[in-house]
Design an enzyme around this catalytic site. Structure first.
Site, PDB file in Angstrom:
ATOM      1  N   GLN A  40       0.849  -1.197   0.000  1.00  0.00           N
ATOM      2  CA  GLN A  40       0.000   0.000   0.000  1.00  0.00           C
ATOM      3  C   GLN A  40       0.885   1.248   0.000  1.00  0.00           C
ATOM      4  O   GLN A  40       1.632   1.493   0.957  1.00  0.00           O
ATOM      5  CB  GLN A  40      -0.931   0.042   1.217  1.00  0.00           C
ATOM      6  CG  GLN A  40      -1.910   1.220   1.077  1.00  0.00           C
ATOM      7  CD  GLN A  40      -2.823   1.415   2.271  1.00  0.00           C
ATOM      8  OE1 GLN A  40      -2.358   1.612   3.382  1.00  0.00           O
ATOM      9  NE2 GLN A  40      -4.124   1.363   2.034  1.00  0.00           N
ATOM     10  N   TYR A  74      -5.745  10.341   4.168  1.00  0.00           N
ATOM     11  CA  TYR A  74      -4.367  10.603   3.746  1.00  0.00           C
ATOM     12  C   TYR A  74      -4.379  11.419   2.435  1.00  0.00           C
ATOM     13  O   TYR A  74      -5.449  11.832   1.968  1.00  0.00           O
ATOM     14  CB  TYR A  74      -3.587   9.279   3.655  1.00  0.00           C
ATOM     15  CG  TYR A  74      -3.497   8.652   5.029  1.00  0.00           C
ATOM     16  CD1 TYR A  74      -2.544   9.089   5.954  1.00  0.00           C
ATOM     17  CD2 TYR A  74      -4.416   7.692   5.448  1.00  0.00           C
ATOM     18  CE1 TYR A  74      -2.498   8.568   7.243  1.00  0.00           C
ATOM     19  CE2 TYR A  74      -4.382   7.166   6.740  1.00  0.00           C
ATOM     20  CZ  TYR A  74      -3.418   7.611   7.627  1.00  0.00           C
ATOM     21  OH  TYR A  74      -3.381   7.115   8.912  1.00  0.00           O
ATOM     22  N   ARG A 113      -7.542   2.191  -2.940  1.00  0.00           N
ATOM     23  CA  ARG A 113      -8.439   2.087  -1.771  1.00  0.00           C
ATOM     24  C   ARG A 113      -9.179   3.412  -1.570  1.00  0.00           C
ATOM     25  O   ARG A 113      -8.564   4.479  -1.671  1.00  0.00           O
ATOM     26  CB  ARG A 113      -7.628   1.757  -0.513  1.00  0.00           C
ATOM     27  CG  ARG A 113      -8.546   1.368   0.649  1.00  0.00           C
ATOM     28  CD  ARG A 113      -7.788   0.818   1.839  1.00  0.00           C
ATOM     29  NE  ARG A 113      -8.593  -0.208   2.474  1.00  0.00           N
ATOM     30  CZ  ARG A 113      -8.649  -0.433   3.784  1.00  0.00           C
ATOM     31  NH1 ARG A 113      -7.907   0.270   4.610  1.00  0.00           N
ATOM     32  NH2 ARG A 113      -9.418  -1.367   4.278  1.00  0.00           N
ATOM     33  N   GLY A 155      -9.296  -6.872   8.714  1.00  0.00           N
ATOM     34  CA  GLY A 155      -8.213  -6.160   9.377  1.00  0.00           C
ATOM     35  C   GLY A 155      -7.836  -6.809  10.691  1.00  0.00           C
ATOM     36  O   GLY A 155      -7.035  -7.749  10.747  1.00  0.00           O
TER      37      GLY A 155
END
Ligand SMILES: Cc1cc2nc3c(=O)[nH]c(=O)nc-3n(C[C@H](O)[C@H](O)[C@H](O)COP(=O)(O)O)c2cc1C
Length: 357
Positions: A99, A178, A225, A315
């Site tokens: 990622q 982000y 994502r 997760g």
């Protein structure tokens, strides 16, 4: 048997099942210059069971680092460290994407030594974890047109490095507040040039990064994502009509690239948008479903059966259960996630979670 345990072909790579390890920051890149360690190779290899692993958020440039001790993929040392990780995962039959995560305004000078950057000079409310404890987010420098070009070039270089390091592909972090998400959201992107304003203009950065990276390493090696309407890291996508316009415009613009997948980290109360985006997206859909206080668990396996998604990412449960696919198949039992050892530290709470039997 639930469809989640059936094989799937993703970007030309064969997966033994449809259970994906979601990206999770663990802040254990204690090798020289934030490079991955042998311990990280062990951690990922323990979780490779013929499925897809998406690594923790990894900075494409020194300036893109968020939390302390997160790995980068912009130096020769880091590429060498990652090569050990990909070799270990491939030896166990896994497929692994890294990622690429640029923190943008969520970065902090006490971690990077630099003022963070963002689409606009708007600080996030809240605090970031640094080596010196929690600190308020700072006001980022607004990226100039030239610096935006340089940032896209950093993503491209990092993606090429990922291929050298043996990764099967890269996931662009467009979720959770982000940098890419900061461009998508109206509260963090106040620009009035071609990179901001309308929903379409706010998608431009995501689309240009995805297009440039896909051209460099091939679209079947690139995923994105997203987390529409997720408030993490002080994102405010409160206007539902604007969210729909933004993310449907994003999917429209990405469609011609033929990317490997779209990975949707679902915010509460938007299953209808999930259904809409899933229908609109012509390729592979990975869903990390919204499950409230409990992590994604066995009840969500049915989402692959009813067509809500192709693949399902887990997760916290994957963090604590290295053999998660086998445990899901057996209906449990599951180890629980020890929160105290989540970020930083050594093998404890990292590579010592037991497997069944
Ligand atoms: C320890 C931890 C670290 C995480 N780090 C990242 C990350 O680096 N990148 C990312 O996109 N999401 C990150 N997430 C979010 C997870 O990918 C996932 O979306 C979230 O945990 C919800 O899924 P779950 O209910 O299956 O745990 C992190 C989650 C956890 C628990």
């Amino acid at each position: 048997m639930p469809k989640a345990f059936e094989p799937y072909v993703l970007g030309g790579k064969s997966l033994a099942h449809r259970i994906v390890m979601a990206p999770m920051t663990r802040s254990r890149a204690h090798g020289p210059g934030q490079s991955p360690t042998g311990l990280m190779a062990t951690y990922y290899a323990q979780r490779a069971h013929g499925g897809l692993i998406i690594t923790e958020g990894t900075q494409p440039s020194a300036a893109g680092q968020g939390n302390p001790d997160t790995p980068g993929i912009h130096s020769a040392e880091q590429v060498a460290g990652w090569r050990k990780v990909t070799e270990a995962v491939h030896a166990e039959g896994g497929v692994i994407f890294v990622q690429l995560m640029h923190a943008g305004r969520i970065g902090h000078p006490s971690v990077t030594g630099k003022q963070p950057v963002g689409p606009s000079a708007v600080a996030a409310k809240g605090q970031v974890y640094t080596q010196e404890g929690r600190k308020d987010f700072v006001t980022p420098l607004e990226l100039t047109e030239e610096a935006i070009g340089g940032t896209i070039a950093d993503f491209v270089t990092a993606a090429r490095n990922a291929v050298y390091a043996g990764f099967d592909g890269v996931e662009l972090q467009g979720a959770n507040g982000y940098l890419i998400h900061q461009f998508l959201a109206p509260n963090s992107n106040r620009r009035t040039d071609r990179w901001g304003g309308s929903p379409q203009a706010r998608t431009r950065f995501a689309v240009e990064v995805a297009g440039a990276v896909a051209e460099a390493i091939g679209p079947d090696r690139v995923g994105l994502r997203i987390s529409p309407a997720s408030p993490l890291n002080d994102i405010a996508e409160d206007d539902r009509a604007d969210v729909e316009r933004t993310y449907t415009a994003l999917v429209d613009s990405l469609t011609p690239f033929g990317l490997a997948y779209l990975h949707h980290s679902e915010a509460p109360g938007i299953r209808d948008l999930t259904t809409r985006l899933r229908k609109q997206w012509p390729g592979t859909y990975i869903l990390n479903p919204y499950t409230g206080a409990e992590p994604t668990g066995p009840d969500q396996l049915e989402l692959a059966d009813d067509g809500t998604t192709d693949l399902i990412s887990f997760g916290a449960l994957y963090l604590a259960n290295p053999d998660l696919p086998a445990r899901l198949k057996a209906g449990g039992p599951f180890n629980t996630h020890d929160r105290a050892t989540t970020y930083g530290g050594d093998h404890r709470g990292y590579t010592d979670y037991p497997a069944l039997g």
